[in-house]
Scaffold this motif. Structure first.
Motif, short mmCIF file in Angstrom:
data_model
loop_
_atom_site.label_atom_id
_atom_site.label_comp_id
_atom_site.label_asym_id
_atom_site.label_seq_id
_atom_site.Cartn_x
_atom_site.Cartn_y
_atom_site.Cartn_z
N ARG A 8 0.94 -1.18 0.02
CA ARG A 8 0.00 0.23 -0.12
C ARG A 8 0.83 1.11 -0.08
O ARG A 8 2.16 1.23 0.44
CB ARG A 8 -1.04 -0.02 1.16
CG ARG A 8 -1.91 -1.07 1.09
CD ARG A 8 -3.33 -0.54 2.21
NE ARG A 8 -3.58 0.61 2.08
CZ ARG A 8 -4.27 1.45 2.88
NH1 ARG A 8 -4.55 0.60 4.13
NH2 ARG A 8 -4.94 2.59 2.73
N HIS A 9 0.21 2.20 -0.70
CA HIS A 9 0.97 3.59 -0.60
C HIS A 9 0.10 4.36 0.43
O HIS A 9 -1.24 4.50 0.36
CB HIS A 9 0.78 4.39 -1.82
CG HIS A 9 1.76 3.86 -2.90
ND1 HIS A 9 2.44 4.69 -3.56
CD2 HIS A 9 2.27 2.44 -3.01
CE1 HIS A 9 3.24 3.80 -4.22
NE2 HIS A 9 3.03 2.65 -4.15
N HIS A 27 5.98 7.13 12.91
CA HIS A 27 6.12 5.83 12.69
C HIS A 27 7.04 5.56 11.44
O HIS A 27 7.92 4.59 11.75
CB HIS A 27 4.58 4.97 12.26
CG HIS A 27 3.78 5.33 13.52
ND1 HIS A 27 4.08 5.07 14.79
CD2 HIS A 27 2.54 5.64 13.33
CE1 HIS A 27 3.02 5.15 15.40
NE2 HIS A 27 1.93 5.58 14.67
N VAL A 28 7.01 6.26 10.37
CA VAL A 28 7.80 5.95 9.26
C VAL A 28 9.33 6.33 9.66
O VAL A 28 10.26 5.45 9.56
CB VAL A 28 7.29 7.05 8.11
CG1 VAL A 28 8.36 7.13 6.94
CG2 VAL A 28 5.79 6.61 7.63
N ILE A 38 11.66 3.09 3.38
CA ILE A 38 10.29 3.63 2.98
C ILE A 38 10.63 5.15 2.12
O ILE A 38 11.39 5.81 2.36
CB ILE A 38 9.73 4.02 4.33
CG1 ILE A 38 9.30 2.83 4.97
CG2 ILE A 38 8.11 4.62 4.00
CD1 ILE A 38 8.86 2.97 6.38
N ILE A 39 9.99 5.00 1.14
CA ILE A 39 9.95 6.05 0.09
C ILE A 39 8.82 6.79 0.42
O ILE A 39 7.80 6.63 0.82
CB ILE A 39 9.81 5.37 -1.15
CG1 ILE A 39 10.94 4.70 -1.78
CG2 ILE A 39 9.61 6.68 -2.24
CD1 ILE A 39 10.64 3.70 -3.07
N THR A 40 9.05 8.21 0.44
CA THR A 40 8.02 9.34 0.43
C THR A 40 7.88 9.85 -0.98
O THR A 40 8.76 10.57 -1.56
CB THR A 40 8.41 10.24 1.49
OG1 THR A 40 8.73 9.63 3.02
CG2 THR A 40 7.21 11.45 1.55
N ASP A 41 6.43 9.77 -1.40
CA ASP A 41 6.30 10.59 -2.51
C ASP A 41 5.34 11.77 -2.09
O ASP A 41 4.37 11.46 -1.30
CB ASP A 41 5.48 9.75 -3.45
CG ASP A 41 6.34 8.52 -4.20
OD1 ASP A 41 7.40 8.88 -4.25
OD2 ASP A 41 5.96 7.59 -4.35
N GLU A 42 5.54 12.88 -2.52
CA GLU A 42 4.67 13.76 -2.34
C GLU A 42 3.65 14.40 -3.44
O GLU A 42 4.14 14.44 -4.55
CB GLU A 42 5.44 15.24 -1.64
CG GLU A 42 6.25 14.91 -0.59
CD GLU A 42 7.07 16.24 -0.26
OE1 GLU A 42 7.28 16.94 -0.95
OE2 GLU A 42 7.20 16.35 1.13
N HIS A 59 5.77 4.44 1.07
CA HIS A 59 5.47 3.03 0.49
C HIS A 59 6.87 2.48 0.64
O HIS A 59 7.76 2.98 0.76
CB HIS A 59 4.88 2.96 -0.81
CG HIS A 59 5.69 3.59 -1.71
ND1 HIS A 59 6.44 2.96 -2.72
CD2 HIS A 59 5.62 5.03 -2.29
CE1 HIS A 59 6.91 3.87 -3.57
NE2 HIS A 59 6.67 5.08 -3.41
N LEU A 60 6.95 1.14 0.44
CA LEU A 60 8.01 0.35 0.25
C LEU A 60 8.47 0.04 -1.23
O LEU A 60 7.48 0.00 -2.11
CB LEU A 60 7.98 -1.02 1.09
CG LEU A 60 8.12 -0.76 2.66
CD1 LEU A 60 7.74 -2.07 3.36
CD2 LEU A 60 9.47 -0.33 2.92
N PRO A 61 9.81 -0.06 -1.58
CA PRO A 61 9.93 -0.28 -2.92
C PRO A 61 9.48 -1.87 -3.53
O PRO A 61 9.42 -2.93 -2.20
CB PRO A 61 11.38 -0.48 -2.91
CG PRO A 61 12.03 0.23 -1.68
CD PRO A 61 10.73 0.11 -0.55
#
Length: 87
Positions: A8-9, A27-28, A38-42, A59-61
């Motif tokens: 999930r994202h 938490h992240v 963990i990747i952050t997309d804005e 999300h995770l890769p």
């Protein structure tokens, strides 16, 4: 964490609505300190008053999820069991 392990994202709003926690960024951060990539997309999203807001999606890769071992699968099973018990 279970949300991320199933691909999930998740946004802070998702975390609040689904888990009752307003501390998603914390938490992240803790998961990153534990070594999770963990990747952050804005993304810009519309608000109810017509403005735009920048929202974080975590999300995770895909390769991290694909490499999940038995411990990860056991964690997901335990989370699912706990969620079922709360119903």
């Amino acid at each position: 964490m279970a949300d991320l392990l199933i691909g999930r994202h998740i946004t802070p709003g998702d975390c609040w609505r689904e888990h009752g926690s307003s501390h998603c960024p914390h938490h992240v951060m803790m998961l990153r300190r534990a070594g999770w990539p963990i990747i952050t997309d804005e993304r810009l999203v519309g608000t109810s008053d017509g403005r735009q807001a920048l929202i974080a999606y975590y999300h995770l890769p895909d390769d991290t999820i694909a490499a999940m071992d038995d411990a990860g699968a056991q964690f997901l099973a335990a989370v699912a069991a706990a969620q079922e018990a709360r119903k």
